[in-house]
Design an enzyme around this catalytic site. Structure first.
Site, PDB file in Angstrom:
ATOM      1  N   CYS A 173      -3.061  20.460  56.019  1.00  0.00           N
ATOM      2  CA  CYS A 173      -2.454  19.426  56.853  1.00  0.00           C
ATOM      3  C   CYS A 173      -1.472  20.126  57.785  1.00  0.00           C
ATOM      4  O   CYS A 173      -0.861  21.123  57.411  1.00  0.00           O
ATOM      5  CB  CYS A 173      -1.650  18.368  56.104  1.00  0.00           C
ATOM      6  SG  CYS A 173      -2.631  17.056  55.361  1.00  0.00           S
ATOM      7  N   ARG A 199      -4.435  15.621  59.514  1.00  0.00           N
ATOM      8  CA  ARG A 199      -4.668  15.426  58.078  1.00  0.00           C
ATOM      9  C   ARG A 199      -5.943  16.069  57.535  1.00  0.00           C
ATOM     10  O   ARG A 199      -7.032  15.865  58.078  1.00  0.00           O
ATOM     11  CB  ARG A 199      -4.729  13.923  57.769  1.00  0.00           C
ATOM     12  CG  ARG A 199      -4.876  13.660  56.279  1.00  0.00           C
ATOM     13  CD  ARG A 199      -4.909  12.187  55.948  1.00  0.00           C
ATOM     14  NE  ARG A 199      -4.859  12.017  54.503  1.00  0.00           N
ATOM     15  CZ  ARG A 199      -5.356  10.978  53.857  1.00  0.00           C
ATOM     16  NH1 ARG A 199      -5.912   9.991  54.524  1.00  0.00           N
ATOM     17  NH2 ARG A 199      -5.277  10.917  52.543  1.00  0.00           N
ATOM     18  N   ILE A 222      -6.849  14.393  51.057  1.00  0.00           N
ATOM     19  CA  ILE A 222      -7.080  14.783  49.665  1.00  0.00           C
ATOM     20  C   ILE A 222      -6.931  13.556  48.752  1.00  0.00           C
ATOM     21  O   ILE A 222      -7.851  13.209  48.035  1.00  0.00           O
ATOM     22  CB  ILE A 222      -6.066  15.865  49.197  1.00  0.00           C
ATOM     23  CG1 ILE A 222      -5.955  17.020  50.187  1.00  0.00           C
ATOM     24  CG2 ILE A 222      -6.373  16.331  47.776  1.00  0.00           C
ATOM     25  CD1 ILE A 222      -6.921  18.143  50.052  1.00  0.00           C
ATOM     26  N   ASN A 277       3.024  17.542  54.699  1.00  0.00           N
ATOM     27  CA  ASN A 277       1.953  18.458  54.293  1.00  0.00           C
ATOM     28  C   ASN A 277       2.183  18.733  52.814  1.00  0.00           C
ATOM     29  O   ASN A 277       3.272  19.169  52.452  1.00  0.00           O
ATOM     30  CB  ASN A 277       2.051  19.753  55.112  1.00  0.00           C
ATOM     31  CG  ASN A 277       1.188  20.890  54.558  1.00  0.00           C
ATOM     32  OD1 ASN A 277       1.521  22.053  54.734  1.00  0.00           O
ATOM     33  ND2 ASN A 277       0.097  20.575  53.892  1.00  0.00           N
ATOM     34  N   GLU A 333       1.112  18.015  48.348  1.00  0.00           N
ATOM     35  CA  GLU A 333       0.686  17.130  47.252  1.00  0.00           C
ATOM     36  C   GLU A 333       1.903  16.853  46.389  1.00  0.00           C
ATOM     37  O   GLU A 333       2.609  17.790  45.993  1.00  0.00           O
ATOM     38  CB  GLU A 333      -0.315  17.823  46.318  1.00  0.00           C
ATOM     39  CG  GLU A 333      -1.626  18.252  46.895  1.00  0.00           C
ATOM     40  CD  GLU A 333      -2.442  17.132  47.492  1.00  0.00           C
ATOM     41  OE1 GLU A 333      -3.130  17.413  48.475  1.00  0.00           O
ATOM     42  OE2 GLU A 333      -2.375  15.983  46.974  1.00  0.00           O
TER      43      GLU A 333
HETATM   44  N1  LIG Z   1      -3.652  18.368  52.909  1.00  0.00           N
HETATM   45  C1  LIG Z   1      -2.554  17.744  52.676  1.00  0.00           C
HETATM   46  O1  LIG Z   1      -1.421  18.219  52.923  1.00  0.00           O
HETATM   47  C2  LIG Z   1      -2.751  16.423  52.016  1.00  0.00           C
HETATM   48  C3  LIG Z   1      -1.711  15.368  52.291  1.00  0.00           C
HETATM   49  C4  LIG Z   1      -1.838  14.210  51.339  1.00  0.00           C
HETATM   50  N2  LIG Z   1      -1.541  14.616  49.994  1.00  0.00           N
HETATM   51  C5  LIG Z   1      -3.224  13.616  51.454  1.00  0.00           C
HETATM   52  O2  LIG Z   1      -3.947  13.629  50.559  1.00  0.00           O
HETATM   53  O3  LIG Z   1      -3.609  13.144  52.460  1.00  0.00           O
END
Ligand SMILES: NC(=O)CC[C@H](N)C(=O)O
Length: 221
Positions: A2, A50, A53, A75, A77
């Site tokens: 991201c 994005r 995930i 950006n 999790e």
């Molecule tokens: N790739 C990321 O940074 C993911 C951001 C967020 N957790 C999502 O799933 O969209």
């Protein structure tokens, strides 16, 4: 991955400036091919590229609190997002994104919430009620973040230097485990585990002593 880009407090709020910020955000497109988003409020812009995930169907960013007064571009999790959501019972979540908790946690606890997050992250949050903002990076800097300053007094944050290098007068690598708050105007460490110490040991290096101590430790069992 991201890609995030946030530009706060620009002096020029023309459409040309907005297009420029969108163009700079596109330089981070390789970090997130699934969605491009931007939220602007007066002289502040929060953009997001994005890689979906968690909740790929509705977790597009920027993300908001209920009345959209708090905006966040993230950006990373947040591993303990379910647990945190349970603590935020009265809050209504609009998406299933792990990152939406950040907007609600800020609403509930103010900027002190960052050490409640278990995960890897870099984010920028704008509170449109008083136009204050914070940016933070995870404890060990798994997610990248850079910070820059424009000649017009604007403050910039980006996942990669390439979105800052042409438009900022100077920029730095955002230190891991730190938080920038516009209210205090500075960076401070949010990650303060009891064992953490920046002091350099003064005892001379003695490999034999290290070996003996290590062996003693292992034979204790
Ligand atoms: N790739 C990321 O940074 C993911 C951001 C967020 N957790 C999502 O799933 O969209």
């Amino acid at each position: 991955m991201c890609g995030i880009l946030a530009v706060l407090g620009v002096s020029d709020v023309s459409l040309a400036k907005r297009s420029r910020i969108i163009e700079l955000s596109r330089r981070l497109r390789h970090r997130g091919p699934d969605w491009s988003g931007i939220h602007s409020f007066e002289d502040c812009y929060l953009a997001h590229q994005r890689l979906a995930i968690v909740d790929p169907t509705s977790g597009d960013q920027p993300l908001y609190n209920e009345d959209k007064t708090v905006v966040v571009t993230v950006n990373g999790e947040i591993y303990n997002h379910e647990e945190l959501k349970a603590k935020l019972k009265p809050h209504k979540f609009q998406t299933g994104s792990d990152c939406e908790v950040i907007a609600h946690l800020y609403e509930e606890y103010g900027e002190e919430f960052v050490d409640m997050l278990d995960g890897m992250f870099s984010f920028v949050l704008l509170d449109t009620r008083d136009k204050s903002f914070i940016a933070a990076r995870d404890a060990i800097g798994i997610c990248p973040l850079y910070m820059g300053w424009g000649l017009d007094g604007s403050v910039w944050f980006s996942s990669e230097m390439k979105a800052l290098s042409d438009d900022c007068e100077r920029f730095i690598s955002f230190p891991p485990g730190h938080l920038y708050s516009s209210k205090t105007g500075g960076l401070r460490r949010w990650y303060n585990p009891p064992w953490f110490s920046e002091s350099i040991p003064s005892a001379p290096y003695d490999p034999l002593l290290i070996r003996e101590s290590f062996e003693k430790l292992l034979s204790r069992g």
